[in-house]
Write a protein that holds these residues in place. Structure first.
Motif, PDB file in Angstrom:
ATOM      1  N   ARG A   1      21.868   8.367  -7.833  1.00 43.27           N
ATOM      2  CA  ARG A   1      21.319   7.727  -9.041  1.00 43.27           C
ATOM      3  C   ARG A   1      19.792   7.729  -9.121  1.00 43.27           C
ATOM      4  O   ARG A   1      19.234   7.474 -10.184  1.00 43.27           O
ATOM      5  N   LEU A   2      19.140   7.990  -7.994  1.00 41.30           N
ATOM      6  CA  LEU A   2      17.680   8.065  -8.016  1.00 41.30           C
ATOM      7  C   LEU A   2      17.267   9.440  -8.534  1.00 41.30           C
ATOM      8  O   LEU A   2      17.522  10.462  -7.895  1.00 41.30           O
ATOM      9  N   GLU A   3      16.637   9.461  -9.669  1.00 34.60           N
ATOM     10  CA  GLU A   3      16.207  10.730 -10.255  1.00 34.60           C
ATOM     11  C   GLU A   3      14.859  11.176  -9.704  1.00 34.60           C
ATOM     12  O   GLU A   3      14.616  12.364  -9.510  1.00 34.60           O
ATOM     13  N   ARG A   4      13.968  10.180  -9.470  1.00 34.21           N
ATOM     14  CA  ARG A   4      12.604  10.511  -9.040  1.00 34.21           C
ATOM     15  C   ARG A   4      12.009   9.270  -8.378  1.00 34.21           C
ATOM     16  O   ARG A   4      11.947   8.209  -8.989  1.00 34.21           O
ATOM     17  N   GLY A   5      11.598   9.430  -7.113  1.00 37.55           N
ATOM     18  CA  GLY A   5      10.995   8.281  -6.463  1.00 37.55           C
ATOM     19  C   GLY A   5      11.206   8.276  -4.961  1.00 37.55           C
ATOM     20  O   GLY A   5      11.498   9.303  -4.350  1.00 37.55           O
ATOM     21  N   ALA A   6      11.074   7.094  -4.361  1.00 31.50           N
ATOM     22  CA  ALA A   6      11.175   6.953  -2.909  1.00 31.50           C
ATOM     23  C   ALA A   6      11.845   5.634  -2.563  1.00 31.50           C
ATOM     24  O   ALA A   6      11.925   4.716  -3.387  1.00 31.50           O
ATOM     25  N   ALA A   7      12.341   5.569  -1.334  1.00 36.27           N
ATOM     26  CA  ALA A   7      12.988   4.352  -0.843  1.00 36.27           C
ATOM     27  C   ALA A   7      12.509   4.089   0.576  1.00 36.27           C
ATOM     28  O   ALA A   7      12.363   5.011   1.387  1.00 36.27           O
ATOM     29  N   PHE A   8      12.286   2.810   0.877  1.00 35.95           N
ATOM     30  CA  PHE A   8      11.839   2.400   2.207  1.00 35.95           C
ATOM     31  C   PHE A   8      12.719   1.245   2.673  1.00 35.95           C
ATOM     32  O   PHE A   8      12.787   0.195   2.020  1.00 35.95           O
ATOM     33  N   PHE A   9      13.383   1.458   3.813  1.00 37.78           N
ATOM     34  CA  PHE A   9      14.259   0.427   4.376  1.00 37.78           C
ATOM     35  C   PHE A   9      13.730   0.011   5.742  1.00 37.78           C
ATOM     36  O   PHE A   9      13.451   0.858   6.601  1.00 37.78           O
TER      37      PHE A   9
ATOM     38  N   ALA B   1      12.973  10.172  -0.042  1.00 36.36           N
ATOM     39  CA  ALA B   1      12.357  10.530  -1.327  1.00 36.36           C
ATOM     40  C   ALA B   1      13.187  11.586  -2.042  1.00 36.36           C
ATOM     41  O   ALA B   1      13.986  12.303  -1.432  1.00 36.36           O
ATOM     42  N   LYS B   2      12.955  11.658  -3.354  1.00 35.36           N
ATOM     43  CA  LYS B   2      13.653  12.653  -4.171  1.00 35.36           C
ATOM     44  C   LYS B   2      12.797  12.986  -5.391  1.00 35.36           C
ATOM     45  O   LYS B   2      12.294  12.093  -6.073  1.00 35.36           O
ATOM     46  N   GLY B   3      12.634  14.279  -5.632  1.00 36.96           N
ATOM     47  CA  GLY B   3      11.973  14.732  -6.854  1.00 36.96           C
ATOM     48  C   GLY B   3      10.489  14.497  -6.913  1.00 36.96           C
ATOM     49  O   GLY B   3       9.881  14.610  -7.987  1.00 36.96           O
ATOM     50  N   ILE B   4       9.835  14.171  -5.773  1.00 39.29           N
ATOM     51  CA  ILE B   4       8.391  13.940  -5.775  1.00 39.29           C
ATOM     52  C   ILE B   4       7.774  14.592  -4.541  1.00 39.29           C
ATOM     53  O   ILE B   4       8.442  14.848  -3.557  1.00 39.29           O
ATOM     54  N   GLU B   5       6.479  14.819  -4.608  1.00 33.09           N
ATOM     55  CA  GLU B   5       5.710  15.263  -3.449  1.00 33.09           C
ATOM     56  C   GLU B   5       5.063  14.034  -2.840  1.00 33.09           C
ATOM     57  O   GLU B   5       4.271  13.347  -3.481  1.00 33.09           O
ATOM     58  N   LEU B   6       5.409  13.734  -1.590  1.00 35.69           N
ATOM     59  CA  LEU B   6       4.915  12.503  -0.975  1.00 35.69           C
ATOM     60  C   LEU B   6       4.691  12.719   0.516  1.00 35.69           C
ATOM     61  O   LEU B   6       5.593  13.160   1.232  1.00 35.69           O
TER      62      LEU B   6
ATOM     63  N   ARG C   1       0.832  -1.208   0.000  1.00 37.91           N
ATOM     64  CA  ARG C   1       0.000   0.000   0.000  1.00 37.91           C
ATOM     65  C   ARG C   1       0.869   1.261   0.000  1.00 37.91           C
ATOM     66  O   ARG C   1       0.552   2.237  -0.668  1.00 37.91           O
ATOM     67  N   GLN C   2       1.965   1.208   0.760  1.00 38.56           N
ATOM     68  CA  GLN C   2       2.884   2.340   0.747  1.00 38.56           C
ATOM     69  C   GLN C   2       3.609   2.446  -0.586  1.00 38.56           C
ATOM     70  O   GLN C   2       3.799   3.544  -1.119  1.00 38.56           O
ATOM     71  N   VAL C   3       4.016   1.313  -1.125  1.00 38.54           N
ATOM     72  CA  VAL C   3       4.710   1.306  -2.416  1.00 38.54           C
ATOM     73  C   VAL C   3       3.791   1.854  -3.508  1.00 38.54           C
ATOM     74  O   VAL C   3       4.221   2.654  -4.361  1.00 38.54           O
ATOM     75  N   ALA C   4       2.525   1.471  -3.473  1.00 42.73           N
ATOM     76  CA  ALA C   4       1.573   1.947  -4.481  1.00 42.73           C
ATOM     77  C   ALA C   4       1.438   3.465  -4.431  1.00 42.73           C
ATOM     78  O   ALA C   4       1.408   4.138  -5.479  1.00 42.73           O
ATOM     79  N   GLN C   5       1.350   4.027  -3.226  1.00 43.17           N
ATOM     80  CA  GLN C   5       1.244   5.480  -3.090  1.00 43.17           C
ATOM     81  C   GLN C   5       2.480   6.175  -3.653  1.00 43.17           C
ATOM     82  O   GLN C   5       2.378   7.190  -4.365  1.00 43.17           O
ATOM     83  N   ALA C   6       3.654   5.619  -3.353  1.00 46.28           N
ATOM     84  CA  ALA C   6       4.894   6.228  -3.828  1.00 46.28           C
ATOM     85  C   ALA C   6       5.057   6.086  -5.334  1.00 46.28           C
ATOM     86  O   ALA C   6       5.570   6.992  -6.004  1.00 46.28           O
ATOM     87  N   LEU C   7       4.642   4.953  -5.887  1.00 41.17           N
ATOM     88  CA  LEU C   7       4.696   4.772  -7.340  1.00 41.17           C
ATOM     89  C   LEU C   7       3.824   5.819  -8.040  1.00 41.17           C
ATOM     90  O   LEU C   7       4.221   6.400  -9.063  1.00 41.17           O
ATOM     91  N   ALA C   8       2.638   6.055  -7.497  1.00 42.73           N
ATOM     92  CA  ALA C   8       1.742   7.055  -8.096  1.00 42.73           C
ATOM     93  C   ALA C   8       2.378   8.444  -8.033  1.00 42.73           C
ATOM     94  O   ALA C   8       2.312   9.209  -9.001  1.00 42.73           O
ATOM     95  N   ALA C   9       3.010   8.767  -6.907  1.00 39.74           N
ATOM     96  CA  ALA C   9       3.647  10.077  -6.770  1.00 39.74           C
ATOM     97  C   ALA C   9       4.812  10.238  -7.735  1.00 39.74           C
ATOM     98  O   ALA C   9       5.073  11.348  -8.232  1.00 39.74           O
ATOM     99  N   ALA C  10       5.498   9.130  -8.014  1.00 40.97           N
ATOM    100  CA  ALA C  10       6.654   9.176  -8.915  1.00 40.97           C
ATOM    101  C   ALA C  10       6.257   9.045 -10.374  1.00 40.97           C
ATOM    102  O   ALA C  10       7.094   9.251 -11.260  1.00 40.97           O
TER     103      ALA C  10
END
Length: 365
Positions: A228-236, A346-351, A79-88
């Motif tokens: 290297r991440l141009e646009r998106g999010a990361a969750f660890f 995150a980088k380059g997105i509104e999240l 569910r979190q990944v889906a939200q971040a994918l949409a933002a990216a």
């Protein structure tokens, strides 16, 4: 037969490390020792043919991770990944250190068509083979790489990845800090300290004899991701602490730990290649490395709070007794709920990530 093969592989790895120590003048930094013990091609713990992941020692496994415990872990994270994918505006997911492939399967099943490509970055050839077998049904969506691409966009996930990155060890002898490495004595690996300019990142009242870890490789990894991440999010997701807890004066022995047959020990120099070696994550260091490299820290909280924010309690409705019991282990304080944390970058997105909507602890970093 398997035991003999294991002994043979362990002996070959020990000889390889012997050679490295000799070539280095009789002393090898622990980070190099740990890297060889875990990742030496064909010989290291994660490179050899053996089962690592499973719920019980009877399976021949050494430890269990959240995706093996409950399929609801991946479904909630999805569910979190889906939200971040949409933002990216992306359909790409990147997973680092995919282990048995359980998390990849859960994410792919839950996300469906929202994922156009799922890339696994894993150094272990044996684990990659098992992942391919487990994930065969997802076909062309999957690809495996053994190095970071020059450019990335989408969502990055990593469950219990940062803890397995090699660390340097420091020992305080009451007068000075020494780097703790490995030497040979009587044909055995032994600890050996030498003066160093390295220091813990905090100015605390360390007791004589204190040992702790420096996480240079994990911080460098995060910095490279940021580059290297141009646009998106990361969750660890991993076990660890913020700075004030990590370097608390009472934590005199550090956090280094080994895992084998669902038991833990504190001797990484014994049975090399036959057990996992880990260190808890310094989440403040990860956050600072991320910010310095241009990433935004968009959240930090416990695994329990993150999963509940992502709706895992709703997913539990109607679950069978076994799934319910195992999912509770992901949430309860004395199991994985409190010790494991989640950090979002995150980088380059509104999240505004749903996983940190309540109980965000970013202020503690």
């Amino acid at each position: 037969m398997q035991s003999n093969e294991g002994d043979s592989v362990s002996a070959a790895l020990s000889r390889r490390i012997d050679e490295a120590i000799t070539a280095a003048g009789g002393w090898l930094g622990f980070d190099r020792f740990m890297a060889m013990a875990l990742y030496e091609p064909g010989l290291g713990y994660y490179s050899r043919e053996s089962r690592k992941f499973g719920a019980l020692p009877e399976s021949g496994s050494d430890f269990v991770t959240a995706p093996e415990l409950s399929p609801l872990f991946g479904r909630a994270l999805a569910r979190q990944v889906a939200q971040a994918l949409a933002a990216a505006g992306s359909g790409e997911v990147w997973e680092f250190g995919a282990g048995s492939g359980a998390l990849a399967a859960q994410l792919l099943e839950s996300l469906g068509e929202r994922v156009t490509r799922y890339t696994i970055v894993d150094l272990s050839g044996s684990l990659r083979a098992r992942q391919r077998e487990r994930l065969a049904a997802f076909g062309d969506k999957l690809r495996w790489v053994d190095a970071l691409p020059e450019r990335m966009a989408g969502v990055i996930v990593g469950n219990e990845v940062l803890d397995a990155m090699p660390v340097q060890l420091l020992h305080f002898d009451s007068a000075q800090w020494l780097e703790r490495g490995v030497a040979l004595e009587g044909g055995r690996f032994v600890w050996s300290d030498r003066p160093t300019e390295l220091r813990p990142p905090v100015d605390a009242a360390f007791a004589p004899g204190s040992v702790t870890e420096i996480h240079a490789q994990a911080r460098a990894f995060v910095a490279t991701l940021a580059e290297r991440l141009e646009r998106g999010a990361a969750f660890f997701i991993d076990y660890g602490f913020p700075e004030a807890e990590y370097w608390h004066p009472q934590r005199r022995g550090g956090t280094l730990m080994c895992h084998r047959a669902h038991r833990s020990d504190e001797d990484p120099l014994a049975d090399v290649g036959e057990k996992d070696i880990t260190a808890h994550v310094d989440f403040t260091g990860i956050a600072l490395a991320a910010q310095d490299a241009g990433l935004d820290v968009v959240g930090y909280t416990t695994q329990a709070r993150f999963l509940m924010n992502c709706g895992i309690l709703d997913l539990l409705r109607g679950a069978d007794v076994r799934t319910t019991a195992n999912t509770q282990k992901l949430l309860t304080e004395h199991e994985m709920g409190e010790l494991f944390k989640v950090i979002g970058l995150a980088k380059g997105i509104e999240l505004d990530p749903i996983g940190f909507a309540h109980g965000d602890r970013t202020h503690t970093l």
